[in-house]
Motif scaffolding. Structure first.
Motif, mmCIF file in Angstrom:
data_model
loop_
_atom_site.group_PDB
_atom_site.id
_atom_site.type_symbol
_atom_site.label_atom_id
_atom_site.label_comp_id
_atom_site.label_asym_id
_atom_site.label_seq_id
_atom_site.Cartn_x
_atom_site.Cartn_y
_atom_site.Cartn_z
ATOM 1 N N MET A 36 0.818 -1.219 0.000
ATOM 2 C CA MET A 36 0.000 0.000 0.000
ATOM 3 C C MET A 36 0.853 1.270 0.000
ATOM 4 O O MET A 36 0.354 2.343 -0.317
ATOM 5 C CB MET A 36 -0.955 0.003 1.197
ATOM 6 C CG MET A 36 -2.051 -1.048 1.101
ATOM 7 S SD MET A 36 -3.039 -0.983 -0.403
ATOM 8 C CE MET A 36 -3.945 0.528 -0.149
ATOM 9 N N ASN A 41 -0.609 2.761 -5.362
ATOM 10 C CA ASN A 41 -1.595 2.259 -4.402
ATOM 11 C C ASN A 41 -1.899 3.287 -3.316
ATOM 12 O O ASN A 41 -2.087 2.944 -2.155
ATOM 13 C CB ASN A 41 -1.084 0.963 -3.755
ATOM 14 C CG ASN A 41 -0.829 -0.112 -4.774
ATOM 15 O OD1 ASN A 41 -1.468 -0.158 -5.814
ATOM 16 N ND2 ASN A 41 0.126 -0.972 -4.489
ATOM 17 N N CYS A 44 -6.919 3.368 -1.020
ATOM 18 C CA CYS A 44 -7.418 2.027 -0.713
ATOM 19 C C CYS A 44 -8.585 1.641 -1.631
ATOM 20 O O CYS A 44 -8.670 0.506 -2.094
ATOM 21 C CB CYS A 44 -7.846 1.978 0.751
ATOM 22 S SG CYS A 44 -8.415 0.379 1.299
ATOM 23 N N VAL A 174 -6.678 -5.834 1.970
ATOM 24 C CA VAL A 174 -6.618 -4.404 1.642
ATOM 25 C C VAL A 174 -7.751 -3.659 2.348
ATOM 26 O O VAL A 174 -7.549 -2.575 2.900
ATOM 27 C CB VAL A 174 -6.676 -4.183 0.110
ATOM 28 C CG1 VAL A 174 -6.910 -2.721 -0.234
ATOM 29 C CG2 VAL A 174 -5.394 -4.686 -0.546
ATOM 30 N N TRP A 177 -6.889 -3.329 5.948
ATOM 31 C CA TRP A 177 -5.827 -2.334 6.086
ATOM 32 C C TRP A 177 -6.436 -0.929 6.059
ATOM 33 O O TRP A 177 -6.069 -0.069 6.862
ATOM 34 C CB TRP A 177 -4.810 -2.505 4.957
ATOM 35 C CG TRP A 177 -3.664 -1.545 5.016
ATOM 36 C CD1 TRP A 177 -2.494 -1.696 5.691
ATOM 37 C CD2 TRP A 177 -3.587 -0.267 4.373
ATOM 38 N NE1 TRP A 177 -1.688 -0.604 5.507
ATOM 39 C CE2 TRP A 177 -2.343 0.292 4.703
ATOM 40 C CE3 TRP A 177 -4.448 0.451 3.553
ATOM 41 C CZ2 TRP A 177 -1.936 1.537 4.240
ATOM 42 C CZ3 TRP A 177 -4.052 1.687 3.094
ATOM 43 C CH2 TRP A 177 -2.803 2.226 3.437
ATOM 44 N N GLY A 178 -7.372 -0.710 5.137
ATOM 45 C CA GLY A 178 -8.043 0.586 5.044
ATOM 46 C C GLY A 178 -8.843 0.909 6.293
ATOM 47 O O GLY A 178 -8.842 2.051 6.775
#
Length: 194
Positions: A36, A41, A44, A174, A177-178
């Motif tokens: 990320m 990237n 997100c 992902v 993570w966001g």
């Protein structure tokens, strides 16, 4: 069909390829923070959109492969029945009474004389007359080819399932993570004195 499936080997994969159809491999994102932090990237949602697009492409490929597998699965028994009929005709040395389907629910009796030739559908409304030996050779070749194609399609389906799973896991990672980044940002905002 099991005997034929076992006797025909799966075709060799082209060099440096993992599939027959050239399906791209999904890369598992081990280090999500590193991934990320790459410039492409930054957002997100954009990454999730790209992964969702890739997932959709994999699903589309899976549908196509499944349709192809079903077609091959139905084609092989038809070829085997045709081959069996060629062998029956080869053994016949006198007229034989039989029935054949004229239309739905309508059968007709007929006499079939001994024959040395058969007519085979080749597809696209094309039928050709073959001597029994050539018909047998052609049908055996077509069965072998169909079984080989079926094995390669099944191999590609297995590979594709793995790619779909990898993409789904990547999407979840992902997304998580966001969520963590947003939670950390709200905590930082909430703890900062005004």
């Amino acid at each position: 069909m099991t005997g034929i499936m076992d006797s025909v080997e799966m075709p060799k994969l082209p060099e440096n390829q993992k599939t027959f159809a050239g399906i791209p491999e999904a890369v598992f994102l081990e280090e999500i923070d590193t991934f990320m932090s790459q410039p492409e990237n930054e957002n997100c949602e954009k990454v999730l959109q790209r992964l969702d697009e890739q997932h959709g492409k994999y699903r589309f490929m899976a549908c196509n492969l499944e349709a192809r597998r079903r077609k091959l699965k139905s084609q092989i028994p038809d070829l085997e029945r045709s081959l069996e009929m060629v062998n029956v005709l080869r053994k016949e040395d006198e007229e034989r009474e039989t029935q054949f389907l004229l239309s739905d629910q309508v059968f007709i009796k007929t006499l079939v004389p001994p024959t040395k030739t058969v007519y085979l559908w080749l597809g696209a409304s094309v039928m050709l007359e073959y001597p029994l030996d050539e018909a047998e050779a052609l049908l055996n070749q077509n069965i072998t080819s169909a079984v080989g194609n079926l094995k390669s399609v099944e191999h590609d389906q297995d590979f594709l399932r793995d790619q779909i799973t990898t993409t789904e896991v990547n999407m979840a990672r992902v997304y998580n993570w966001g969520v963590k980044k947003r939670q950390a940002a709200t905590k930082t905002t909430a703890t900062t004195p005004s």
